[in-house]
Design an enzyme around this catalytic site. Structure first.
Site, mmCIF file in Angstrom:
data_model
loop_
_atom_site.group_PDB
_atom_site.id
_atom_site.type_symbol
_atom_site.label_atom_id
_atom_site.label_comp_id
_atom_site.label_asym_id
_atom_site.label_seq_id
_atom_site.Cartn_x
_atom_site.Cartn_y
_atom_site.Cartn_z
ATOM 1 N N LYS A 15 0.859 -1.183 0.000
ATOM 2 C CA LYS A 15 0.000 0.000 0.000
ATOM 3 C C LYS A 15 0.893 1.230 0.000
ATOM 4 O O LYS A 15 2.083 1.173 0.339
ATOM 5 C CB LYS A 15 -0.945 -0.006 1.207
ATOM 6 N N GLY A 44 7.777 1.440 4.249
ATOM 7 C CA GLY A 44 6.519 2.156 4.464
ATOM 8 C C GLY A 44 5.403 1.670 3.556
ATOM 9 O O GLY A 44 4.334 2.273 3.505
ATOM 10 N N GLY A 98 4.744 -6.075 5.880
ATOM 11 C CA GLY A 98 4.531 -6.939 7.039
ATOM 12 C C GLY A 98 3.077 -6.962 7.470
ATOM 13 O O GLY A 98 2.516 -8.016 7.766
ATOM 14 N N SER A 99 2.435 -5.795 7.488
ATOM 15 C CA SER A 99 1.019 -5.723 7.850
ATOM 16 C C SER A 99 0.157 -6.461 6.832
ATOM 17 O O SER A 99 -0.792 -7.155 7.196
ATOM 18 C CB SER A 99 0.562 -4.266 7.933
ATOM 19 N N SER A 100 0.498 -6.316 5.565
ATOM 20 C CA SER A 100 -0.244 -7.007 4.518
ATOM 21 C C SER A 100 -0.091 -8.518 4.643
ATOM 22 O O SER A 100 -1.058 -9.268 4.469
ATOM 23 C CB SER A 100 0.234 -6.533 3.135
ATOM 24 N N ASP A 138 -1.413 -1.647 9.877
ATOM 25 C CA ASP A 138 -2.197 -1.455 8.666
ATOM 26 C C ASP A 138 -3.065 -2.682 8.354
ATOM 27 O O ASP A 138 -3.676 -2.740 7.296
ATOM 28 C CB ASP A 138 -1.272 -1.235 7.456
#
Length: 140
Positions: A11, A99, A103-105, A132
């Protein structure tokens, strides 16, 4: 054993405002974000023991205790799941620390897999407060 392949998209922030710094060191943010075409590929399979392996051009930049380890420990500690017998292979195409939310994805895609395919997670909204991940879980 059934192997599943997941796409984990990056993202970007189209707009980002830092509202304030929180006591825990994080920041309260206002942001507009969207997915982009760069993605990691995740293969997840049942296994005798839990394992996470990273390959790809950015694999050496991932810490040994990745977001995935943290996720599964959290799920076990809070009784969302009763075992962690999964072998996970992540082909890192999203640069680590860029950024772009890699990792969040990754965490979000694995959560979606667990929620939709394997188990009933009793409090998914509590899980989606992680970085995220909430954005990444939403369908396109």
């Amino acid at each position: 054993m059934h192997k599943h392949t997941l796409q984990s998209y990056a993202k970007i922030n189209l707009f980002l405002e830092v509202i304030k710094k929180l006591k825990n060191g994080y920041h309260d943010l206002s942001s507009i974000i969207t997915r982009i075409s760069i993605s990691d590929k995740i293969k997840i399979d049942t296994a005798a023991d839990f394992s996470v392996k990273f390959i790809g051009p950015f694999c050496s930049q991932v810490s040994q205790e990745s977001n995935i380890h943290t996720l599964f420990q959290f799920l076990l500690d809070n009784n969302f799941i009763n075992h962690s017998n999964y072998a996970i292979l992540i082909d890192k195409q999203i640069p680590v620390g860029s950024g772009l939310g890699g990792g969040s994805s990754n965490v979000a895609e694995i959560l979606k897999y667990l929620m939709l395919s394997l188990i009933h997670i009793s409090e998914p909204t509590r899980l989606l407060s992680i970085a995220d991940a909430g954005f990444c879980v939403k369908k396109k």
